[in-house]
Design a protein around this motif. Structure first.
Motif, PDB file in Angstrom:
ATOM      1  N   LEU A 233      78.884 -55.031 -27.241  1.00 54.91           N
ATOM      2  CA  LEU A 233      78.568 -55.510 -25.897  1.00 54.91           C
ATOM      3  C   LEU A 233      77.064 -55.481 -25.630  1.00 54.91           C
ATOM      4  O   LEU A 233      76.556 -56.281 -24.846  1.00 54.91           O
ATOM      5  CB  LEU A 233      79.301 -54.650 -24.855  1.00 54.91           C
ATOM      6  CG  LEU A 233      80.830 -54.767 -24.846  1.00 54.91           C
ATOM      7  CD1 LEU A 233      81.430 -53.765 -23.867  1.00 54.91           C
ATOM      8  CD2 LEU A 233      81.249 -56.196 -24.473  1.00 54.91           C
ATOM      9  N   GLY A 234      76.340 -54.551 -26.304  1.00 55.35           N
ATOM     10  CA  GLY A 234      74.898 -54.468 -26.111  1.00 55.35           C
ATOM     11  C   GLY A 234      74.106 -54.992 -27.286  1.00 55.35           C
ATOM     12  O   GLY A 234      72.916 -54.728 -27.389  1.00 55.35           O
ATOM     13  N   MET A 235      74.756 -55.737 -28.158  1.00 57.13           N
ATOM     14  CA  MET A 235      74.106 -56.222 -29.365  1.00 57.13           C
ATOM     15  C   MET A 235      73.487 -57.596 -29.112  1.00 57.13           C
ATOM     16  O   MET A 235      74.063 -58.437 -28.428  1.00 57.13           O
ATOM     17  CB  MET A 235      75.143 -56.301 -30.495  1.00 57.13           C
ATOM     18  CG  MET A 235      74.567 -56.437 -31.882  1.00 57.13           C
ATOM     19  SD  MET A 235      75.912 -56.410 -33.101  1.00 57.13           S
ATOM     20  CE  MET A 235      76.505 -54.736 -32.910  1.00 57.13           C
ATOM     21  N   TYR A 236      72.274 -57.807 -29.697  1.00 58.12           N
ATOM     22  CA  TYR A 236      71.604 -59.095 -29.546  1.00 58.12           C
ATOM     23  C   TYR A 236      71.138 -59.597 -30.900  1.00 58.12           C
ATOM     24  O   TYR A 236      70.563 -58.855 -31.694  1.00 58.12           O
ATOM     25  CB  TYR A 236      70.398 -58.980 -28.611  1.00 58.12           C
ATOM     26  CG  TYR A 236      69.485 -60.189 -28.678  1.00 58.12           C
ATOM     27  CD1 TYR A 236      69.843 -61.398 -28.066  1.00 58.12           C
ATOM     28  CD2 TYR A 236      68.281 -60.125 -29.380  1.00 58.12           C
ATOM     29  CE1 TYR A 236      69.020 -62.500 -28.153  1.00 58.12           C
ATOM     30  CE2 TYR A 236      67.449 -61.234 -29.460  1.00 58.12           C
ATOM     31  CZ  TYR A 236      67.821 -62.421 -28.842  1.00 58.12           C
ATOM     32  OH  TYR A 236      67.015 -63.522 -28.931  1.00 58.12           O
ATOM     33  N   SER A 237      71.401 -60.847 -31.166  1.00 57.17           N
ATOM     34  CA  SER A 237      70.887 -61.493 -32.378  1.00 57.17           C
ATOM     35  C   SER A 237      70.611 -62.955 -32.056  1.00 57.17           C
ATOM     36  O   SER A 237      71.502 -63.670 -31.574  1.00 57.17           O
ATOM     37  CB  SER A 237      71.906 -61.401 -33.524  1.00 57.17           C
ATOM     38  OG  SER A 237      71.469 -62.176 -34.629  1.00 57.17           O
ATOM     39  N   PRO A 238      69.385 -63.430 -32.306  1.00 58.13           N
ATOM     40  CA  PRO A 238      69.082 -64.843 -32.040  1.00 58.13           C
ATOM     41  C   PRO A 238      69.863 -65.793 -32.935  1.00 58.13           C
ATOM     42  O   PRO A 238      69.920 -66.989 -32.652  1.00 58.13           O
ATOM     43  CB  PRO A 238      67.575 -64.937 -32.299  1.00 58.13           C
ATOM     44  CG  PRO A 238      67.262 -63.786 -33.182  1.00 58.13           C
ATOM     45  CD  PRO A 238      68.218 -62.703 -32.809  1.00 58.13           C
ATOM     46  N   CYS A 239      70.454 -65.264 -34.002  1.00 55.91           N
ATOM     47  CA  CYS A 239      71.238 -66.114 -34.903  1.00 55.91           C
ATOM     48  C   CYS A 239      72.687 -66.257 -34.446  1.00 55.91           C
ATOM     49  O   CYS A 239      73.475 -66.935 -35.102  1.00 55.91           O
ATOM     50  CB  CYS A 239      71.194 -65.565 -36.325  1.00 55.91           C
ATOM     51  SG  CYS A 239      69.589 -65.807 -37.138  1.00 55.91           S
ATOM     52  N   ILE A 240      73.045 -65.608 -33.353  1.00 58.11           N
ATOM     53  CA  ILE A 240      74.339 -65.852 -32.712  1.00 58.11           C
ATOM     54  C   ILE A 240      74.065 -66.780 -31.541  1.00 58.11           C
ATOM     55  O   ILE A 240      73.584 -66.367 -30.489  1.00 58.11           O
ATOM     56  CB  ILE A 240      74.989 -64.536 -32.243  1.00 58.11           C
ATOM     57  CG1 ILE A 240      75.228 -63.600 -33.435  1.00 58.11           C
ATOM     58  CG2 ILE A 240      76.311 -64.816 -31.536  1.00 58.11           C
ATOM     59  CD1 ILE A 240      75.790 -62.243 -33.041  1.00 58.11           C
ATOM     60  N   GLU A 462      61.536 -64.731 -26.877  1.00 62.66           N
ATOM     61  CA  GLU A 462      61.104 -64.989 -25.500  1.00 62.66           C
ATOM     62  C   GLU A 462      59.654 -65.458 -25.468  1.00 62.66           C
ATOM     63  O   GLU A 462      59.315 -66.421 -24.752  1.00 62.66           O
ATOM     64  CB  GLU A 462      61.273 -63.732 -24.657  1.00 62.66           C
ATOM     65  CG  GLU A 462      62.727 -63.313 -24.450  1.00 62.66           C
ATOM     66  CD  GLU A 462      62.835 -62.083 -23.570  1.00 62.66           C
ATOM     67  OE1 GLU A 462      61.774 -61.605 -23.094  1.00 62.66           O
ATOM     68  OE2 GLU A 462      63.962 -61.600 -23.362  1.00 62.66           O
ATOM     69  N   ASP A 463      58.782 -64.786 -26.237  1.00 63.69           N
ATOM     70  CA  ASP A 463      57.373 -65.189 -26.271  1.00 63.69           C
ATOM     71  C   ASP A 463      57.212 -66.566 -26.893  1.00 63.69           C
ATOM     72  O   ASP A 463      56.404 -67.390 -26.427  1.00 63.69           O
ATOM     73  CB  ASP A 463      56.551 -64.167 -27.056  1.00 63.69           C
ATOM     74  CG  ASP A 463      56.371 -62.869 -26.299  1.00 63.69           C
ATOM     75  OD1 ASP A 463      56.575 -62.868 -25.065  1.00 63.69           O
ATOM     76  OD2 ASP A 463      56.029 -61.848 -26.929  1.00 63.69           O
ATOM     77  N   ILE A 464      57.970 -66.828 -27.957  1.00 66.24           N
ATOM     78  CA  ILE A 464      57.893 -68.141 -28.603  1.00 66.24           C
ATOM     79  C   ILE A 464      58.261 -69.232 -27.610  1.00 66.24           C
ATOM     80  O   ILE A 464      57.593 -70.271 -27.513  1.00 66.24           O
ATOM     81  CB  ILE A 464      58.828 -68.185 -29.833  1.00 66.24           C
ATOM     82  CG1 ILE A 464      58.328 -67.230 -30.916  1.00 66.24           C
ATOM     83  CG2 ILE A 464      58.915 -69.609 -30.391  1.00 66.24           C
ATOM     84  CD1 ILE A 464      59.285 -67.067 -32.076  1.00 66.24           C
ATOM     85  N   ARG A 465      59.304 -68.989 -26.844  1.00 68.13           N
ATOM     86  CA  ARG A 465      59.762 -69.973 -25.853  1.00 68.13           C
ATOM     87  C   ARG A 465      58.722 -70.141 -24.742  1.00 68.13           C
ATOM     88  O   ARG A 465      58.435 -71.259 -24.306  1.00 68.13           O
ATOM     89  CB  ARG A 465      61.099 -69.525 -25.261  1.00 68.13           C
ATOM     90  CG  ARG A 465      61.806 -70.574 -24.429  1.00 68.13           C
ATOM     91  CD  ARG A 465      63.110 -70.045 -23.859  1.00 68.13           C
ATOM     92  NE  ARG A 465      63.943 -69.432 -24.890  1.00 68.13           N
ATOM     93  CZ  ARG A 465      64.206 -68.125 -24.952  1.00 68.13           C
ATOM     94  NH1 ARG A 465      63.691 -67.294 -24.054  1.00 68.13           N
ATOM     95  NH2 ARG A 465      64.976 -67.651 -25.903  1.00 68.13           N
ATOM     96  N   CYS A 490      65.771 -68.846 -36.275  1.00 67.21           N
ATOM     97  CA  CYS A 490      66.643 -68.702 -35.103  1.00 67.21           C
ATOM     98  C   CYS A 490      65.847 -68.384 -33.839  1.00 67.21           C
ATOM     99  O   CYS A 490      66.255 -68.748 -32.728  1.00 67.21           O
ATOM    100  CB  CYS A 490      67.676 -67.607 -35.355  1.00 67.21           C
ATOM    101  SG  CYS A 490      68.890 -67.991 -36.637  1.00 67.21           S
ATOM    102  N   SER A 491      64.702 -67.704 -34.005  1.00 71.13           N
ATOM    103  CA  SER A 491      63.886 -67.334 -32.842  1.00 71.13           C
ATOM    104  C   SER A 491      63.053 -68.493 -32.323  1.00 71.13           C
ATOM    105  O   SER A 491      62.479 -68.396 -31.235  1.00 71.13           O
ATOM    106  CB  SER A 491      62.960 -66.158 -33.205  1.00 71.13           C
ATOM    107  OG  SER A 491      63.712 -65.019 -33.560  1.00 71.13           O
TER     108      SER A 491
END
Length: 579
Positions: A233-240, A462-465, A490-491
């Motif tokens: 629930l608290g996991m983050y991956s830009p490849c998902i 976030e910075d890239i965006r 992915c980022s």
């Protein structure tokens, strides 16, 4: 009378069969248990070890106090090995750092990885043996030699992590980035380990004779299991990410060319990058004493030339104090085949090896003409000459002169040097002004910056965006591992500087890419499957314990401990029946 005697013999023989069956059940796994106890405790004889009876602790107090050290050694060795494994992208930097300190080249990174793997393998085998013995209901006793080994693993792992944190502390950022890729799969591995642990946990919990003991055994296990079930629930991956939201593949810029295939910063190295489809070329520029910009990363010529053979008295002198005529006499390729800075060198053909042997120091003007002829971007670190150098204060001007003379189209030049940026923009407005550090968008736009060149450890989607919204693209260096390139892709990175153009060019989509739906299905199936297996294991142990208990009390009420031992003695004395 004779009939009564016959019935008594049959009854006695039947009970003896029950005894024999139980004893066989007790000893049928003895060869396996003997191996476990032999390797773990050096107790190869059956009489040397003891079984943990129901309600009895699995080990003595001393062993109970040492077991957490075994678990701690496993944890720290795992972290040490994981850190070394994920640091593979920076092995060359690590070896270069040691070269500067020790004065000779050696693949210390592989030594570090091998030591980490050895420590982890040893302590993991001990822990597996301990868990298997617990699953067999044996009391634990770790041999003194293994206790010393455990302490050595613990001390070495903690010391290594402490030393790396001081000398190579930013590597923890790499570990943090890697978790964005590996966390979903580490989660599955952790759940699988918990399923395996459920066997000894259930075995000892169900055999415990007091509720308090059962709670002490099962409580922490269920708490950890619940945590693992909910951690996604608290996991983050830009490849998902959702289908269709992935950006284009980042461009590949050869870091000093293709240093895995040719000597760095040589003509052959840049040609190899071009052959493998690199979009740009990265290098380092130093200015000779007579004003000729040439390509050299190190301050001295010791590592990448044969200066020790040609000018042994000038080995440590700054490369900028040599004239171009002197530099031309040096070989810039023999070291590559001698030191083998990358393992891929052994795959080079004989022709490439001969070509590498004959490389010389490359001039900036030749480098720029090569890039122009193949329409490749160029980006370079420009080193200011040291004190007492004739071009100390005119280094930027001299470099600009060479760039203009080369005829390269201005838009192909990514100007990185921050000194005199406004002046450079005024005389060469076509250059793509590139900053080597993050800054507020407003400041970058005021400096006419259109591109960022950042270390990959500063990667943030976030910075890239945020910068992309202001039409500022982002390049990350140095990225050579597929997992790290996948994370950059992915980022949303626009380009990466890499040592491995020849391998990353073959990556058609990011590794570990999946949609949120696919990940949710994987997560739920993992949790449900593990819950089912753990429930079955607990149920099996409960059924076995209940069956043995019922067999002792209901099916054969006369078979108490004294009768059992008496029948065992009698059965052993019978000529045709043995146990």
């Amino acid at each position: 009378m004779e009939a009564g005697s016959s019935s008594l013999k049959k009854l006695k023989f039947g009970k003896l069969k029950v005894v024999r069956q139980r004893l066989l059940q007790r000893y049928e796994h003895q060869p396996f248990v003997s191996c476990l106890a032999g390797f773990y405790s050096c107790q190869w004889k059956r009489y040397q070890r003891s079984r943990a009876e129901p309600g009895q602790c699995c080990c003595k107090m001393r062993e109970c106090m040492f077991f957490p050290l075994l678990v701690g050694a496993f944890f720290f060795s795992l972290v040490f090995l994981y850190m070394c494994g994920e640091a593979k992208n920076d092995y060359n930097n690590f070896d270069w750092y040691n070269y500067e300190a020790l004065g000779f080249w050696f693949l210390w990174s592989l030594v570090l990885l091998s030591v980490a793997a050895l420590l982890f393998t040893y302590i993991t085998l001990l822990l597996v043996l301990a868990l298997c013995l617990l699953a067999e209901g044996q009391q634990l006793y770790l041999h003194w030699s293994h206790k010393i080994g455990t302490l050595i693993v613990l001390i070495c792992s903690v010391t290594a992590l402490f030393a790396l944190s001081i000398l190579w502390g930013d590597q923890w950022k790499t570990v943090h980035l890697s978790l964005q890729i590996t966390a979903p799969y580490l989660h599955i591995g952790a759940i699988a380990i918990m399923v395996l642990l459920s066997w000894p946990v259930a075995f000892h919990a169900i055999r415990a004779d007091r509720k308090v003991i059962q709670v002490i055994i099962v409580g922490p296990y269920l708490a950890i299991l619940l945590f693992l079930f909910l951690i996604p629930l608290g996991m983050y991956s830009p490849c998902i990410r959702q289908t269709g939201t992935l950006g284009p593949k980042p461009d590949l810029i050869g870091h000093r060319g293709a240093p895995m295939l040719a000597p760095e910063n040589t003509e052959m190295s840049f040609q190899k990058t071009i052959e493998h489809g690199g979009a740009g070329l990265e290098t380092d520029v130093t200015i000779s004493y007579d004003g000729v910009p040439f390509l050299m990363h190190d301050r001295s010529l010791r590592r990448t030339t044969n200066i020790k053979e040609v000018y042994p008295n000038n080995v440590t002198e700054n490369a900028a104090f040599f004239s171009w005529d002197t530099l031309q006499r040096l070989n810039a390729g023999k070291w590559f085949l001698k030191d083998k800075p990358f393992s891929s060198i052994r795959l080079l053909s004989k022709a490439d090896q001969n070509r590498a042997m004959n490389q010389t120091i490359y001039k900036l003007s030749d480098f720029l003409r090569l890039a122009e002829s193949h329409d490749k971007y160029v980006i370079f670190d420009l080193y200011r000459p040291p004190d007492k150098h004739p071009y100390r204060n005119s280094w930027v001007n001299r470099t600009l002169e060479v760039i203009f003379e080369s005829g390269i189209r201005p838009h192909l030049v990514l100007w990185l040097e921050n000194s005199m940026r406004s002046f450079v923009h005024s005389v060469a407005p076509g250059f793509q002004q590139t900053s080597g550090s993050k800054a507020p968008v407003e400041d970058l736009l005021m400096s006419n910056v259109v591109k960022l060149n950042l270390a990959y450890k500063e990667m943030s989607s976030e910075d890239i965006r945020k910068y992309a919204e202001a039409n500022i693209t982002t390049n990350f260096y140095v990225i050579s591992e597929p997992w790290l390139f996948s994370l950059a892709w992915c980022s949303g990175a626009h380009s990466v500087t890499t040592n491995a153009v020849h391998t990353l060019k073959n990556l058609n989509q990011p590794l570990f890419l999946m949609t949120p739906k696919q990940y949710n299905i994987m997560w739920i199936l993992t949790d449900l499957t593990s819950m089912l297996l753990i429930s079955l294991i607990f149920a099996l142990h409960w059924w076995r314990e209940r069956s043995f208990s019922c067999c002792a009390k209901d099916d054969d009420p006369m078979l108490d401990n004294g009768t059992y031992n008496k029948f065992k003695t009698e059965l052993n004395s019978m000529p045709n029946i043995s146990i």
